[in-house]
Write a protein that holds these residues in place. Structure first.
Motif, short mmCIF file in Angstrom:
data_model
loop_
_atom_site.label_atom_id
_atom_site.label_comp_id
_atom_site.label_asym_id
_atom_site.label_seq_id
_atom_site.Cartn_x
_atom_site.Cartn_y
_atom_site.Cartn_z
N LEU A 140 0.82 -1.21 0.00
CA LEU A 140 0.00 0.00 0.00
C LEU A 140 0.86 1.27 0.00
N ALA A 141 1.97 1.23 0.73
CA ALA A 141 2.84 2.40 0.80
C ALA A 141 3.67 2.58 -0.46
N ASN A 142 3.88 1.49 -1.20
CA ASN A 142 4.63 1.54 -2.45
C ASN A 142 6.03 2.12 -2.24
N GLY A 143 6.64 1.75 -1.11
CA GLY A 143 8.00 2.19 -0.82
C GLY A 143 8.12 3.59 -0.26
N LYS A 144 7.01 4.29 -0.15
CA LYS A 144 7.06 5.66 0.36
C LYS A 144 6.50 5.71 1.78
N PRO A 145 7.17 6.38 2.70
CA PRO A 145 6.64 6.49 4.06
C PRO A 145 5.38 7.32 4.10
N PRO A 146 4.41 6.97 4.94
CA PRO A 146 3.19 7.76 5.07
C PRO A 146 3.48 9.16 5.62
N GLY A 147 2.43 9.94 5.81
CA GLY A 147 2.58 11.32 6.26
C GLY A 147 2.54 11.47 7.76
N ASP A 148 2.07 12.63 8.20
CA ASP A 148 2.02 12.93 9.62
C ASP A 148 0.77 12.35 10.27
N VAL A 149 0.84 12.21 11.58
CA VAL A 149 -0.28 11.70 12.37
C VAL A 149 -1.19 12.88 12.73
N PRO A 150 -2.51 12.71 12.64
CA PRO A 150 -3.42 13.81 13.01
C PRO A 150 -3.17 14.33 14.41
N ALA A 151 -3.43 15.62 14.59
CA ALA A 151 -3.15 16.28 15.87
C ALA A 151 -3.94 15.66 17.02
N PHE A 152 -5.10 15.08 16.75
CA PHE A 152 -5.92 14.47 17.79
C PHE A 152 -5.14 13.42 18.57
N PHE A 153 -4.38 12.58 17.86
CA PHE A 153 -3.62 11.52 18.51
C PHE A 153 -2.42 12.09 19.26
N ARG A 154 -1.77 13.07 18.67
CA ARG A 154 -0.62 13.69 19.35
C ARG A 154 -1.05 14.37 20.64
N ASN A 155 -2.21 15.02 20.60
CA ASN A 155 -2.70 15.72 21.80
C ASN A 155 -3.03 14.73 22.92
N LEU A 156 -3.60 13.58 22.55
CA LEU A 156 -3.90 12.55 23.55
C LEU A 156 -2.60 12.04 24.19
N TYR A 157 -1.61 11.81 23.36
CA TYR A 157 -0.35 11.27 23.86
C TYR A 157 0.36 12.26 24.78
N ASN A 158 0.29 13.52 24.46
CA ASN A 158 1.00 14.56 25.22
C ASN A 158 0.23 15.07 26.44
N ALA A 159 -0.99 14.59 26.63
CA ALA A 159 -1.79 15.04 27.79
C ALA A 159 -1.12 14.58 29.09
N ARG A 160 -1.26 15.41 30.12
CA ARG A 160 -0.66 15.09 31.43
C ARG A 160 -1.67 15.37 32.54
N PRO A 161 -2.65 14.51 32.74
CA PRO A 161 -3.61 14.70 33.84
C PRO A 161 -2.88 14.68 35.19
N ALA A 162 -3.12 15.69 36.00
CA ALA A 162 -2.46 15.81 37.31
C ALA A 162 -0.94 15.75 37.20
N GLY A 163 -0.40 16.16 36.06
CA GLY A 163 1.04 16.17 35.88
C GLY A 163 1.65 14.85 35.50
N VAL A 164 0.84 13.80 35.35
CA VAL A 164 1.34 12.47 35.01
C VAL A 164 1.04 12.20 33.53
N PRO A 165 2.03 11.74 32.76
CA PRO A 165 1.79 11.46 31.34
C PRO A 165 0.62 10.50 31.14
N ALA A 166 -0.29 10.86 30.25
CA ALA A 166 -1.48 10.05 30.00
C ALA A 166 -1.13 8.62 29.59
N PRO A 167 -0.12 8.39 28.73
CA PRO A 167 0.20 7.00 28.37
C PRO A 167 0.57 6.13 29.57
#
Length: 315
Positions: A140-167
């Motif tokens: 499917l990629a035909n040898g080419k790397p895909p693009g960027d990840v939507p901001a929605f996922f990056r925001n979830l990953y970078n969230a820090r509830p009570a100062g603790v990383p969400a992941p």
């Protein structure tokens, strides 16, 4: 031989090697780079191994059921491609997450059916499934790397509830849930029975086939979750990452005290994953490059294998 039967030695061999390795690595870091002992810094490194930790939760389940899952790399790679390629563009992000999780469940179902029902080799089946998925992504990629990840996922990953990383919160929550399932549910008792002796479990009325199938389905689901977290962490598409997590997940699981037919719960492998995070910090602080890190990882796994050989003789 009598020395090997000493009660103190027998008690020591029941401790998962991951606990010992973790203490040694923590001590080494304290001596070499005491400034790195800051909780925020350690939390940042721990966040990086969350995808591995999630895969390990599925891996320890199938290994405790006397099976194995090598398809996680293919699932993770496919999830990354679907999110970053724009193939599912225009679809609500929550629906995208649902599709990715369904793919994980489908792959786990195929693995479970072939391994649990048809009694095919778990190594061959899951490795073949992983190769198929990796080949599909490369086509499917035909040898080419895909693009960027939507901001929605990056925001979830970078969230820090009570100062603790969400992941980290998510990973710990999953580990607690898995621990409760294995220790307090009927399914957990079935897994333990199969691990001890599948033949006896069968004649005792344990649904061996269904339990193995369920274990693989859960492992596939965990792989898809790990793919979501891993994709959000790197924030870009890739046709390379994913497969390396498979071997690391097996290593962390074994290091944590879970080997084929013998389970030691969730927390040994959990600490085993943290050992990989600390190992990365220590190796980086010493200026050791990637080849050296692989050598050290291999040595740690070999020591764990020696440990289990000693434990078998002692017990």
């Amino acid at each position: 031989m009598s020395a090997l039967r000493h009660p103190v030695l027998r008690a020591a061999t029941r401790i998962p090697p991951s606990y010992v390795v973790f203490i040694v690595l923590l001590g080494a870091l304290w001596v070499l780079k005491p400034a790195m002992m800051n909780p925020n810094i350690l939390g940042t490194f721990a966040r990086q191994v969350v995808p591995l930790g999630i895969v390990v939760l599925g891996q320890l389940l199938v290994i405790s059921s006397r099976s194995i899952d090598l398809s996680a790399g293919g699932v993770i790679l496919l999830v990354n491609y679907l999110i970053s390629s724009g193939l599912l563009g225009g679809i609500d992000p929550l629906a995208v997450i649902g599709i990715c999780l369904l793919i994980g469940l489908a792959v786990g179902s195929v693995n479970g059916f072939l391994v649990g029902k048809r009694r095919a080799s778990a190594v061959i089946v899951t490795l073949a499934v992983s190769i198929v998925l990796i080949g599909l992504v490369e086509y499917l990629a035909n040898g080419k790397p895909p693009g960027d990840v939507p901001a929605f996922f990056r925001n979830l990953y970078n969230a820090r509830p009570a100062g603790v990383p969400a992941p980290l919160i998510f990973w710990v929550g999953l580990a607690i849930a898995m621990s409760l399932v294995l220790s307090r549910s009927v399914f957990g008792r079935f897994v333990a029975s199969i691990g001890s002796n599948p033949v006896s479990a069968h004649f005792s009325g344990v649904p061996v086939e269904r339990t193995v199938v369920a274990a693989h389905i859960i492992a596939g689901f965990m792989s898809a979750l790990a793919g979501l977290v891993q994709t959000a962490s790197i924030a870009v598409g890739s046709v390379r990452f994913g497969p390396e997590l498979v071997m690391n997940s097996i290593a962390a699981t074994i290091l944590g005290g879970v080997i084929f037919g013998r389970g030691a719960g969730v927390w040994g492998p959990f600490v085993g994953v943290l050992c990989f995070a600390l190992l990365f910090v220590v190796m980086t602080s010493l200026g050791i490059q990637e080849p050296g890190k692989l050598v050290v990882q291999g040595c740690i796994i070999l020591l764990a294998a020696v440990f289990y050989g000693v434990r078998t003789k002692v017990n």
